[in-house]
Design a protein around this motif. Structure first.
Motif, PDB file in Angstrom:
ATOM      1  N   ASN A 154      57.310  86.315  72.080  1.00 29.95           N
ATOM      2  CA  ASN A 154      55.979  86.930  72.198  1.00 29.95           C
ATOM      3  C   ASN A 154      55.189  86.781  70.907  1.00 29.95           C
ATOM      4  O   ASN A 154      54.001  86.440  70.924  1.00 29.95           O
ATOM      5  CB  ASN A 154      56.102  88.414  72.540  1.00 29.95           C
ATOM      6  N   VAL A 155      55.841  87.032  69.777  1.00 30.66           N
ATOM      7  CA  VAL A 155      55.163  86.920  68.486  1.00 30.66           C
ATOM      8  C   VAL A 155      54.733  85.482  68.222  1.00 30.66           C
ATOM      9  O   VAL A 155      53.623  85.210  67.749  1.00 30.66           O
ATOM     10  CB  VAL A 155      56.083  87.434  67.360  1.00 30.66           C
ATOM     11  N   GLU A 156      55.588  84.518  68.546  1.00 34.12           N
ATOM     12  CA  GLU A 156      55.232  83.114  68.341  1.00 34.12           C
ATOM     13  C   GLU A 156      54.048  82.710  69.206  1.00 34.12           C
ATOM     14  O   GLU A 156      53.166  81.965  68.757  1.00 34.12           O
ATOM     15  CB  GLU A 156      56.450  82.224  68.657  1.00 34.12           C
ATOM     16  N   GLU A 157      54.007  83.204  70.435  1.00 39.29           N
ATOM     17  CA  GLU A 157      52.891  82.865  71.316  1.00 39.29           C
ATOM     18  C   GLU A 157      51.583  83.486  70.812  1.00 39.29           C
ATOM     19  O   GLU A 157      50.515  82.883  70.931  1.00 39.29           O
ATOM     20  CB  GLU A 157      53.194  83.353  72.739  1.00 39.29           C
ATOM     21  N   ILE A 158      51.665  84.685  70.233  1.00 39.71           N
ATOM     22  CA  ILE A 158      50.468  85.304  69.658  1.00 39.71           C
ATOM     23  C   ILE A 158      49.947  84.452  68.503  1.00 39.71           C
ATOM     24  O   ILE A 158      48.738  84.206  68.387  1.00 39.71           O
ATOM     25  CB  ILE A 158      50.791  86.737  69.192  1.00 39.71           C
ATOM     26  N   TRP A 159      50.839  84.004  67.634  1.00 39.95           N
ATOM     27  CA  TRP A 159      50.416  83.160  66.505  1.00 39.95           C
ATOM     28  C   TRP A 159      49.768  81.868  66.995  1.00 39.95           C
ATOM     29  O   TRP A 159      48.737  81.437  66.485  1.00 39.95           O
ATOM     30  CB  TRP A 159      51.625  82.836  65.623  1.00 39.95           C
ATOM     31  N   LYS A 160      50.353  81.257  68.007  1.00 44.51           N
ATOM     32  CA  LYS A 160      49.827  79.989  68.503  1.00 44.51           C
ATOM     33  C   LYS A 160      48.460  80.167  69.160  1.00 44.51           C
ATOM     34  O   LYS A 160      47.506  79.436  68.846  1.00 44.51           O
ATOM     35  CB  LYS A 160      50.819  79.371  69.498  1.00 44.51           C
ATOM     36  N   SER A 161      48.342  81.126  70.069  1.00 44.02           N
ATOM     37  CA  SER A 161      47.091  81.299  70.816  1.00 44.02           C
ATOM     38  C   SER A 161      45.946  81.720  69.903  1.00 44.02           C
ATOM     39  O   SER A 161      44.825  81.210  70.016  1.00 44.02           O
ATOM     40  CB  SER A 161      47.290  82.317  71.935  1.00 44.02           C
ATOM     41  N   MET A 162      46.200  82.658  68.969  1.00 47.45           N
ATOM     42  CA  MET A 162      45.135  83.115  68.091  1.00 47.45           C
ATOM     43  C   MET A 162      44.722  82.036  67.093  1.00 47.45           C
ATOM     44  O   MET A 162      43.540  81.916  66.737  1.00 47.45           O
ATOM     45  CB  MET A 162      45.569  84.383  67.357  1.00 47.45           C
ATOM     46  N   THR A 163      45.673  81.211  66.641  1.00 46.90           N
ATOM     47  CA  THR A 163      45.331  80.122  65.717  1.00 46.90           C
ATOM     48  C   THR A 163      44.483  79.064  66.417  1.00 46.90           C
ATOM     49  O   THR A 163      43.494  78.574  65.861  1.00 46.90           O
ATOM     50  CB  THR A 163      46.611  79.483  65.155  1.00 46.90           C
ATOM     51  N   LEU A 164      44.848  78.713  67.651  1.00 47.18           N
ATOM     52  CA  LEU A 164      44.053  77.742  68.406  1.00 47.18           C
ATOM     53  C   LEU A 164      42.652  78.288  68.709  1.00 47.18           C
ATOM     54  O   LEU A 164      41.666  77.548  68.632  1.00 47.18           O
ATOM     55  CB  LEU A 164      44.776  77.378  69.705  1.00 47.18           C
ATOM     56  N   SER A 165      42.571  79.558  69.045  1.00 45.85           N
ATOM     57  CA  SER A 165      41.257  80.163  69.305  1.00 45.85           C
ATOM     58  C   SER A 165      40.391  80.162  68.048  1.00 45.85           C
ATOM     59  O   SER A 165      39.177  79.929  68.116  1.00 45.85           O
ATOM     60  CB  SER A 165      41.430  81.591  69.820  1.00 45.85           C
ATOM     61  N   TYR A 166      41.014  80.401  66.903  1.00 49.34           N
ATOM     62  CA  TYR A 166      40.283  80.402  65.634  1.00 49.34           C
ATOM     63  C   TYR A 166      39.725  79.013  65.339  1.00 49.34           C
ATOM     64  O   TYR A 166      38.571  78.860  64.929  1.00 49.34           O
ATOM     65  CB  TYR A 166      41.234  80.848  64.523  1.00 49.34           C
ATOM     66  N   LEU A 167      40.536  77.968  65.576  1.00 48.23           N
ATOM     67  CA  LEU A 167      40.071  76.593  65.352  1.00 48.23           C
ATOM     68  C   LEU A 167      38.961  76.223  66.326  1.00 48.23           C
ATOM     69  O   LEU A 167      37.970  75.581  65.948  1.00 48.23           O
ATOM     70  CB  LEU A 167      41.245  75.619  65.492  1.00 48.23           C
ATOM     71  N   GLN A 168      39.103  76.614  67.585  1.00 51.70           N
ATOM     72  CA  GLN A 168      38.082  76.317  68.591  1.00 51.70           C
ATOM     73  C   GLN A 168      36.754  76.969  68.232  1.00 51.70           C
ATOM     74  O   GLN A 168      35.676  76.371  68.405  1.00 51.70           O
ATOM     75  CB  GLN A 168      38.556  76.802  69.956  1.00 51.70           C
TER      76      GLN A 168
END
Length: 502
Positions: A154-168
């Motif tokens: 769950n923590v890894e998925e939060i890091w991935k999704s929020m980082t991609l959203s930040y880049l987008q």
């Protein structure tokens, strides 16, 4: 591209152009573009048009395409009737599988909500009055709402999704699907690149077999820390520094994949369009560099630090005759830092621009973005935090959530429960007593309900029955008025009168 009528072998063709006209027009366009610049040659323009012909961006006048047989001549070409564009991008795949986090009302299985010490919260009388309805006579009880425990996935998925959203958000795109395959983004790489770093900000590898070879690292340190000739401890001969530089260049030129990887090529090229907005470009490069494998990020950090120091070192002898140190660094290492699988000639120009920007801003770009890290850590901490909920007060934000909990002894809990909230309760009682808007009947009702709920506080305010009666002094009873009919003669029975006869 301007189109006009051309004649070839006694036949006229509408809406077409010659190969030489295409080269002239596209060459001038590339030279004026901020993503390429005036260094673009005519030969590189021809190479790009060959790619256009192969991918059916253009076709010859007879409709042939698919081969790279484009030449700078008078052969006629045209645009195909159908567009070679890709279909409209769909939503990014990383947004499809959204994690359903625990709801507020979902207690974890096997846990009890009873006998849990709670740190008391000090409130003023106004807040207590809003929270508890004394008119009803009931104080709603609060309860602790536990979250489901977040797993490592769950923590890894939060890091991935929020980082991609930040880049987008930085790139201003509706979707990252055209520039990045989110399935290839490894969340473990992001977390490792954020937390496993040295004091200098360089990534520390867990697998030491992926480190730079010792002889390459020694050569890079030698050039990065190049001192005066008198202080040089290494054996020295004429051209020694050139041989050391050649050793480093040979190692990086034989890497299997560029340091920025093939699958991130489009993402880094997209950031090049933001170079005029330097701050946004630095933030976007920071995010993209977090996606790199830790060994690639470490090699890139050490290489960029050496390149920047060499460019600033005035004591360094020329490493190549006739070529400046800065130009030599870009020409030597740009291909091993950024290139595509197709290896188009124009990739060299893009890589040169990116490497130049990296050298000028490598300290900021290869740092961990603090704003992103803080935002994700706060999100994870919020999902792990125990919440306090009052019935009917889901949207009430008068109580700020404590950021930590401390376990207390049962004796301390009992003491705090007994005395921790008496001051605001006493203030509330005084507020009810001094309220002039309440009638005596309503005030008595509220005080009676308060006495039932908080007898200890009420006893302190009214220790004796006499002190309570002072609040409501008895009014003198009015003397009853005499009725008027009581003063008249007593009622006499009807007397028979004498009748008159006709």
């Amino acid at each position: 591209m301007p189109l006009r009528k051309h004649r070839c072998r006694f036949k006229s063709y509408e809406h077409c152009f010659t190969a030489a006209e295409a080269v002239d027009w596209l060459h001038e366009l590339l030279r004026c573009s901020q993503n390429f610049g005036p260094e673009v040659t005519r030969k590189q323009t021809v190479q790009l048009l060959k790619k256009f012909l192969k991918n059916h961006v253009i076709e010859d006048i007879k409709g042939k395409w698919g081969q790279e047989d484009f030449e700078d001549n008078s052969h006629l070409y045209r645009f195909p009737p159908s567009s070679p564009l890709k279909p409209y991008p769909k939503k990014p795949s990383y947004q499809k599988d959204v994690i359903k986090f625990p709801e507020w009302n979902d207690p974890p299985p096997g846990t009890s909500q009873e006998n849990i010490p709670v740190r008391p919260v000090v409130m003023n009388s106004e807040m207590w009055y809003k929270r508890h309805s004394i008119a009803i006579g009931e104080v709603p009880a609060c309860r602790l709402v536990h979250r489901r425990q977040l797993t490592e996935a769950n923590v890894e998925e939060i890091w991935k999704s929020m980082t991609l959203s930040y880049l987008q958000k930085i790139l201003g795109l509706h979707s990252l699907e055209e520039v990045l395959d989110s399935k290839l983004v490894n969340s473990k790489f992001i977390i490792h690149n954020v937390y496993s770093v040295s004091k200098q900000g360089v990534v520390i590898l867990d697998d030491k077999s992926k480190e730079l070879p010792h002889w390459v690292l020694s050569a890079m340190k030698c050039l990065a820390n190049w001192p005066n000739c008198a202080d040089l401890k290494q054996p020295m001969y004429l051209g020694f520094e050139k041989d050391v530089f050649k050793t480093i260049a040979d190692y990086y030129s034989h890497l299997r994949e560029p340091l920025l990887t093939f699958h991130l090529f489009d993402a880094f090229v997209s950031v090049l369009g933001l170079l005029q907005k330097e701050k946004m470009a630095v933030e976007a490069f920071q995010i993209c560099c977090l996606f790199l494998p830790p060994e690639n990020r470490r090699k890139l950090q050490l290489l960029m630090r050496m390149m920047a120091r060499l460019c600033l070192n005035k004591e360094m002898p020329p490493l190549c005759d006739g070529v400046g140190t800065r130009t030599l660094m870009v020409q030597t290492f740009s291909h091993c830092i950024l290139c595509s699988k197709d290896d188009v000639d124009l990739d060299e120009l893009l890589a040169a621009r990116l490497v130049t920007f990296l050298m000028d801003n490598y300290q900021e770009i290869l740092k961990v973005p603090v704003a992103l890290q803080t935002s994700i850590e706060e999100r994870v901490a919020h999902l792990r935090r125990v919440q306090i909920k009052y019935p009917g007060a889901d949207m009430d934000i008068t109580l700020s959530t404590p950021s930590f909990c401390r376990q207390i002894s049962p004796e301390e809990f009992e003491y705090q429960r007994a005395y921790g909230s008496q001051e605001p309760l006493a203030a509330l009682l005084e507020e009810v007593i001094t309220d002039t808007k309440l009638s005596s009947k309503e005030k008595k009702k509220k005080l009676k309900q308060f006495q039932k709920s908080y007898p200890e506080v009420y006893q302190q305010r009214f220790p004796t029955p006499e002190s309570e009666t002072l609040l409501f002094p008895e009014k003198p009873k009015p003397r009853p008025q005499l009725l008027m009919w009581a003063l008249k003669k007593p009622f006499q029975p009807f007397q028979r009168t004498r009748s008159f006869r006709m």
